[in-house]
Design an enzyme around this catalytic site. Structure first.
Site, short mmCIF file in Angstrom:
data_model
loop_
_atom_site.label_atom_id
_atom_site.label_comp_id
_atom_site.label_asym_id
_atom_site.label_seq_id
_atom_site.Cartn_x
_atom_site.Cartn_y
_atom_site.Cartn_z
CG HIS A 273 -1.77 1.23 1.35
ND1 HIS A 273 -2.81 1.51 0.48
CD2 HIS A 273 -1.72 2.26 2.23
CE1 HIS A 273 -3.37 2.67 0.84
NE2 HIS A 273 -2.73 3.13 1.90
CD GLU B 249 -7.03 4.23 4.10
OE1 GLU B 249 -6.94 4.24 5.33
OE2 GLU B 249 -6.29 4.91 3.35
CA CA Z 1 -5.90 4.23 7.35
#
Ligand code: CA
Length: 422
Positions: free
Chosen positions: A131, A196
């Site tokens: 990420h 997320e």
């Molecule tokens: Ca976050």
């Protein structure tokens, strides 16, 4: 780390029949904790344990004399392991407690749930190197990963007041944004609303201010884990984040699943931690024999979406991604606790450590739309032909997670879902 005992015995079944159904998230080997009350009531929240499609009311079962989840979480490890043993023995098929405890069961479908404990402080980490690299590449194509990443578990202090339980609608935030070619910012609804995929690690026993927790005892301070969606307004974030980091782009809602799966329940699914060839080894305070041997957890994480159109047409949620926690997380939960406290910072029962977006090494395991759509440049096509770069009003985003392994009974985390509203 927790040793295996009778509570993990794969042969153990429950007199609660729904707990024995293959694929059930809450078999007798799981026993996660949450807070509930009858749906639609204003009653005080009570502590419950999920078993199959039921909740065992701990006070009604005579197991606690209070409704304070944080107090339960703060108990010494031996005490909570004894409670797990009592729960497992009493819910096991053939238990003499069946007739008494059957009166303390409530159908989950008849309950409403709350954030599983009072969250005092919320810290969000950034534990997926994939990420961090994907996001870094959008800002710095030639130098995606900053030099501190492989040395320091990166994190920031978030806001606890806007943590909400699964099922709570998420209102699209308004704020300041500025297009790269615009001379001035504009104000209005977020146009790049994202999710997320994260885990929420909950602190059990705290540590005193000034008394760091060593990595070898770090897990004694962890109570368990839940699913966590750290909703993010990417356009607001892009304009506000320098120089102090995210602020209003991250504190308008973060969805947590209702059940905390305990560290004890995760014991059969532990996995070794190591660094890829060529990467720096963790500094000594982030390194330990237990952490190397079994610091990771073998958990599968799934993200699904159901758009308003899908819901109208009766279509089930469609999978966006599927990945493995240990492929995503560069740091283990024990390392997060050791790092967070190394300067003397005190953690307290109920504190929440977000994992950060858990993106795997490939895009089919990415943990956010900004990765799936490459910063909004490539629309992502859903199975029904609809396209998304970011979330639209009416979209329901669902996180799921589970652990399975040969020789153990599969356990699940339930789900964290939320629908975007205007
Ligand atoms: Ca976050």
């Amino acid at each position: 780390m927790t040793a295996l005992d009778i509570t993990h015995d794969p042969k153990r079944t429950s007199w609660v029949a729904s707990a024995n159904v293959a694929g059930c998230d809450f078999p007798i080997q799981n026993l996660p904790f949450g807070r509930f009350r009858p749906a639609g009531s204003q009653e005080a929240l009570r502590i419950g344990v999920a078993i199959g499609d039921q909740v065992l009311d701990l006070r009604a079962a005579g197991l606690v004399d209070h409704d304070d989840m944080n107090a339960l979480m703060a108990a010494p490890v031996a005490e909570r392991q004894a409670l797990r043993r009592t729960l497992s023995d009493g819910l096991a098929a053939g238990s003499a407690r069946e007739s008494a405890w059957a009166q303390a069961l409530v159908a989950q479908s008849a309950c409403e749930f709350a954030v599983p404990c009072k969250v005092g402080d919320y810290t969000d980490f950034y534990t997926s190197v994939h990420h961090a690299t994907n996001i870094g590449r959008q800002f710095r194509p030639d130098n995606p990963l900053l030099p501190n990443y492989k040395w320091v578990p990166i994190g920031y202090h978030g806001r606890a007041s806007s943590i909400i339980v699964s099922g709570t609608p998420v209102k699209r935030p308004q704020g300041q944004t500025k297009a790269p070619d615009a001379a001035e910012p504009s104000f209005g609804p977020c146009k790049r609303l994202d999710y997320e995929l994260e885990l929420a690690w909950f602190i059990g026993q705290g540590n005193a201010l000034g008394a760091p927790v060593g990595i070898d005892t770090a897990e004694q301070h962890l109570f368990g884990v839940a699913l966590f969606n750290d909703w993010s307004a990417r356009d607001i974030q892009a304009w506000e984040y320098q120089p102090l980091g995210p602020f209003l782009s991250k504190n308008f809602g973060s969805t947590v699943s209702p059940w905390i799966v305990t560290m004890e329940a995760l014991a059969p699914f532990r996995a070794p931690f190591s660094r890829p060839e060529g990467d720096p080894q963790p500094l000594p305070y982030l390194d330990g024999a237990d952490n190397r041997a079994q610091g990771h957890i073998d958990m599968t994480l799934e993200v699904l979406i159901q758009t308003a159109k899908m819901r109208t047409e009766g279509q089930a949620p469609a999978r966006l991604t599927l990945g493995k926690l240990k492929d995503a997380a560069y740091w283990t939960p024990a390392q997060l606790v050791a790092h967070h406290t190394v300067n003397g910072c005190n953690l307290q029962a109920g504190d929440l450590l977000g994992s950060g977006t858990l993106s795997g090494p490939t895009l089919d395991a990415a943990g956010s739309f900004t990765e799936l759509s490459v910063g909004g440049k490539q629309a992502f096509t859903l199975p029904n032909g609809e396209q998304r770069t970011f979330l639209q009003d009416g979209d329901t985003l669902i996180l799921r997670g589970w652990c399975e392994r040969e020789g153990a009974v599969r356990i699940g985390l339930g789900e964290a879902s939320g629908t975007v509203v205007a």
